[in-house]
Write a protein that holds these residues in place. Structure first.
Motif, PDB file in Angstrom:
ATOM      1  N   TRP B  66       0.830  -1.212   0.000  1.00 47.79           N
ATOM      2  CA  TRP B  66       0.000   0.000   0.000  1.00 47.79           C
ATOM      3  C   TRP B  66       0.864   1.262   0.000  1.00 47.79           C
ATOM      4  CZ3 TRP B  66      -4.811   0.476  -1.407  1.00 47.79           C
ATOM      5  CH2 TRP B  66      -5.619  -0.656  -1.395  1.00 47.79           C
ATOM      6  N   LEU B  67       2.000   1.178   0.676  1.00 43.58           N
ATOM      7  CA  LEU B  67       2.912   2.330   0.659  1.00 43.58           C
ATOM      8  C   LEU B  67       3.438   2.557  -0.762  1.00 43.58           C
ATOM      9  CD1 LEU B  67       4.155   4.387   2.643  1.00 43.58           C
ATOM     10  CD2 LEU B  67       6.135   2.907   2.800  1.00 43.58           C
ATOM     11  N   ALA B  68       3.791   1.446  -1.430  1.00 44.69           N
ATOM     12  CA  ALA B  68       4.276   1.558  -2.815  1.00 44.69           C
ATOM     13  C   ALA B  68       3.177   2.100  -3.730  1.00 44.69           C
ATOM     14  CB  ALA B  68       4.750   0.188  -3.305  1.00 44.69           C
ATOM     15  N   MET B  69       1.950   1.620  -3.511  1.00 41.70           N
ATOM     16  CA  MET B  69       0.812   2.103  -4.310  1.00 41.70           C
ATOM     17  C   MET B  69       0.614   3.606  -4.103  1.00 41.70           C
ATOM     18  SD  MET B  69      -1.551   1.116  -6.393  1.00 41.70           S
ATOM     19  CE  MET B  69      -2.385  -0.433  -6.301  1.00 41.70           C
ATOM     20  N   SER B  70       0.721   4.038  -2.853  1.00 39.50           N
ATOM     21  CA  SER B  70       0.588   5.471  -2.541  1.00 39.50           C
ATOM     22  C   SER B  70       1.643   6.278  -3.281  1.00 39.50           C
ATOM     23  CB  SER B  70       0.751   5.726  -1.048  1.00 39.50           C
ATOM     24  OG  SER B  70      -0.386   5.347  -0.372  1.00 39.50           O
ATOM     25  N   LEU B  71       2.877   5.787  -3.246  1.00 43.00           N
ATOM     26  CA  LEU B  71       3.971   6.508  -3.910  1.00 43.00           C
ATOM     27  C   LEU B  71       3.699   6.614  -5.412  1.00 43.00           C
ATOM     28  CD1 LEU B  71       7.086   5.059  -2.043  1.00 43.00           C
ATOM     29  CD2 LEU B  71       6.157   7.380  -1.880  1.00 43.00           C
ATOM     30  N   CYS B  72       3.198   5.532  -6.009  1.00 44.18           N
ATOM     31  CA  CYS B  72       2.887   5.550  -7.449  1.00 44.18           C
ATOM     32  C   CYS B  72       1.832   6.608  -7.757  1.00 44.18           C
ATOM     33  CB  CYS B  72       2.359   4.188  -7.914  1.00 44.18           C
ATOM     34  SG  CYS B  72       3.587   2.912  -7.923  1.00 44.18           S
ATOM     35  N   LEU B  73       0.767   6.632  -6.960  1.00 40.52           N
ATOM     36  CA  LEU B  73      -0.323   7.575  -7.241  1.00 40.52           C
ATOM     37  C   LEU B  73       0.103   9.022  -6.968  1.00 40.52           C
ATOM     38  CD1 LEU B  73      -2.159   4.886  -7.151  1.00 40.52           C
ATOM     39  CD2 LEU B  73      -3.970   6.544  -6.831  1.00 40.52           C
ATOM     40  N   VAL B  74       0.856   9.222  -5.913  1.00 31.94           N
ATOM     41  CA  VAL B  74       1.325  10.584  -5.610  1.00 31.94           C
ATOM     42  C   VAL B  74       2.245  11.072  -6.734  1.00 31.94           C
ATOM     43  CG1 VAL B  74       2.766  11.951  -4.042  1.00 31.94           C
ATOM     44  CG2 VAL B  74       1.024  10.438  -3.118  1.00 31.94           C
ATOM     45  N   PHE B  75       3.124  10.174  -7.207  1.00 34.73           N
ATOM     46  CA  PHE B  75       4.023  10.537  -8.302  1.00 34.73           C
ATOM     47  C   PHE B  75       3.214  10.943  -9.535  1.00 34.73           C
ATOM     48  CE2 PHE B  75       6.087   9.252 -12.267  1.00 34.73           C
ATOM     49  CZ  PHE B  75       7.219  10.034 -12.228  1.00 34.73           C
ATOM     50  N   ASN B  76       2.239  10.115  -9.901  1.00 31.71           N
ATOM     51  CA  ASN B  76       1.403  10.419 -11.075  1.00 31.71           C
ATOM     52  C   ASN B  76       0.646  11.723 -10.900  1.00 31.71           C
ATOM     53  OD1 ASN B  76       1.456   8.824 -13.387  1.00 31.71           O
ATOM     54  ND2 ASN B  76       0.609   7.100 -12.258  1.00 31.71           N
ATOM     55  N   VAL B  97      -5.316   7.196   2.400  1.00 27.54           N
ATOM     56  CA  VAL B  97      -6.107   6.801   3.575  1.00 27.54           C
ATOM     57  C   VAL B  97      -5.987   5.287   3.801  1.00 27.54           C
ATOM     58  CG1 VAL B  97      -8.461   6.565   4.475  1.00 27.54           C
ATOM     59  CG2 VAL B  97      -7.754   8.712   3.433  1.00 27.54           C
ATOM     60  N   CYS B  98      -6.089   4.504   2.713  1.00 31.84           N
ATOM     61  CA  CYS B  98      -5.971   3.038   2.838  1.00 31.84           C
ATOM     62  C   CYS B  98      -4.604   2.679   3.425  1.00 31.84           C
ATOM     63  CB  CYS B  98      -6.133   2.369   1.470  1.00 31.84           C
ATOM     64  SG  CYS B  98      -7.803   2.482   0.821  1.00 31.84           S
ATOM     65  N   THR B  99      -3.572   3.396   3.000  1.00 34.57           N
ATOM     66  CA  THR B  99      -2.216   3.124   3.502  1.00 34.57           C
ATOM     67  C   THR B  99      -2.123   3.433   4.996  1.00 34.57           C
ATOM     68  OG1 THR B  99      -1.410   3.703   1.328  1.00 34.57           O
ATOM     69  CG2 THR B  99       0.233   3.615   3.090  1.00 34.57           C
ATOM     70  N   LEU B 100      -2.673   4.596   5.382  1.00 35.51           N
ATOM     71  CA  LEU B 100      -2.661   4.940   6.815  1.00 35.51           C
ATOM     72  C   LEU B 100      -3.450   3.895   7.607  1.00 35.51           C
ATOM     73  CD1 LEU B 100      -3.256   8.813   6.707  1.00 35.51           C
ATOM     74  CD2 LEU B 100      -1.174   7.632   7.404  1.00 35.51           C
ATOM     75  N   ALA B 101      -4.554   3.440   7.026  1.00 38.46           N
ATOM     76  CA  ALA B 101      -5.413   2.474   7.722  1.00 38.46           C
ATOM     77  C   ALA B 101      -4.680   1.149   7.938  1.00 38.46           C
ATOM     78  CB  ALA B 101      -6.689   2.258   6.925  1.00 38.46           C
TER      79      ALA B 101
END
Lengths: 160, 298
Positions: B66-76, B97-101
């Motif tokens: 989820w952290l990696a997914m967050s980084l991908c979306l933030v980058f995009n 939010v999912c990552t924090l959760a």
């Protein structure tokens, strides 16, 4: 310990809503100061304004010693895709800051970019006439009967 | 009746605790599907991650994924910030939010709290924009959208009494004006007085329903409004997206709605609407175009 607990609580409950609010407020400021399209930038302005980037126009005029020549920028980009990518054009239409327009103008005038503007500019230089390129972004407007275009920002004049 | 019971029991089966895992899985499906109609190569890592999480379900519980997914979306989001539309930003916020959760000891509470606030805030800013632009208060935005946007052709014909040929002529007129960069030549569009009135009425309806959704999700008083928040969101989603189908936004609102409600009945409604979205959302448009094709094509 208290600081760590407060920070964790803030991350879990306040950080993301605060991030949304900050980005949305930034978008509102950019729309009203530098002409960002309300449809983009994370401010939730979609379906609230006619001023959609796809409906904008950036006019280009080459002004030489005796004439003004109008060019249709979208047509130049279709005919000469190497000059400016479709993605870059969308970005300029959506977020037409003075510096973005200047950069685009310089690119269009550049001799290594094959396009009608650069060719005419080169011919003018051969005749010892310094020409300049004027770019201006326009937005669509509707009064319930007639569609018209209004300038978004002042026009930018560029010389190589 | 038996079918409804079977449907309800199937939905209840899907909602077996822990509910937050269902929400994370649904989010993963949305992440895999959203944006495929305007593909960018920078989306590839997030799509691969989402596909991996769906194919190997224990990955959904993995914090680092989820952290990696967050980084991908933030980058995009940072890279394409000026091109992205509202719900693409909302996807990024929701994945954060999912990552924090998933990193917290109370994932359901984190998702629930943030879902309510994100829905409330996005409707608050959507309502605010309706006032800031000014084109909603005089109805001109919806009026022009009915005349030029082919997605609203159904509304223009049914509510405004226009025909498809007139709408096509309007679009042609505008496209010529834009393609020739004729900014100094105003053009008159064909419309009807009824279209203008309907646009104005629908504009105020939109402001009202969006404002009510915002208030009901953000404020806990008045209590009756807070308690009716899910129904207001259902009214918004069904009335708006049946006319203008925006699947990505509607689906995400349903996922966030599902986790923030405390009622299992309403949660089932959210889940049902989400699962049936590919059917009910395009249905009115499909019926309209079918009728046009059969009865008016000659």
């Amino acid at each position: 310990m208290i600081l760590k607990y407060s920070l964790l609580k803030f991350l879990k409950t306040g950080a993301i809503p605060l991030l949304l609010t900050t980005v949305a407020l930034r978008q509102i400021v950019l729309v009203h100061t530098v002409g960002l399209s309300p449809w983009h930038g994370g401010g939730f302005g979609m379906f609230a304004s006619i001023d959609r980037d796809e409906r904008r126009v950036v006019t280009t005029q080459l002004i030489d010693c005796s004439h003004t020549h109008d060019f249709v920028l979208s047509q130049i980009l279709t005919d000469s895709p190497d000059v400016l990518s479709a993605h870059a054009y969308t970005h300029i239409s959506t977020f037409p800051t003075q510096s973005q327009l200047r950069r685009t103008g310089r690119r269009l005038l550049s001799t290594d970019a094959q396009n009608p503007i650069a060719e005419l500019h080169s011919q003018n230089q051969d005749k010892n006439c310094d020409s300049k390129l004027a770019l201006q972004p326009w937005r669509l407007s509707y009064d319930g009967r007639v569609i018209t275009y209004e300038p978004l920002t002042d026009r930018v004049e560029v010389q190589p | 009746m038996k079918l409804v019971k079977q449907w309800n029991s199937w939905l209840s089966g899907l909602m077996q605790p822990p509910l937050y895992l269902l929400v994370l899985r649904l989010t993963t499906i949305l992440l895999l599907l959203h944006g495929i109609d305007h593909w960018l190569w920078t989306m590839l890592p997030e799509k691969l991650l989402a596909a991996a999480m769906l194919l190997y379900s224990p990955l959904v519980r993995q914090r680092w994924i989820w952290l990696a997914m967050s980084l991908c979306l933030v980058f995009n989001n940072l890279w394409h910030w000026s091109n992205l539309v509202n719900h693409e930003y909302l996807y990024t916020y929701w994945v954060l939010v999912c990552t924090l959760a998933i990193w917290s000891s109370t994932p359901k509470q984190v998702l629930r709290w943030n879902a309510r606030w994100l829905i409330g805030l996005c409707f608050l800013f959507a309502t605010l924009w309706k006032f800031l632009g000014g084109e909603y208060l005089d109805g001109s935005f919806l009026h022009l959208t009915f005349l030029l946007d082919s997605r609203l052709a159904m509304g223009a014909v049914l509510f405004g009494g226009l025909d498809l040929t007139t709408l096509a002529d309007n679009r042609q007129l505008f496209e010529t004006m834009q393609a020739s960069a004729a900014v100094m030549d105003p053009q008159q569009l064909a419309t009807t007085p009824r279209m203008a009135v309907v646009s104005l009425v629908l504009s105020y309806w939109t402001i009202l329903i969006e404002g009510l959704v915002a208030a009901s999700f953000l404020l806990t008083v008045p209590r009756w409004l807070y308690q009716k928040r899910d129904w207001l969101l259902f009214i918004f989603v069904t009335t708006t997206y049946a006319v203008i189908p925006v699947l990505g936004f509607g689906a995400l609102l349903m996922v966030m709605g599902l986790i923030q409600t405390k009622s299992s009945f309403i949660a089932r409604l959210y889940l049902g609407l989400l699962i049936l979205m590919p059917l009910w959302m395009p249905l009115p448009q499909a019926i309209f175009w079918l009728i046009q094709k059969i009865f008016f094509s000659a």
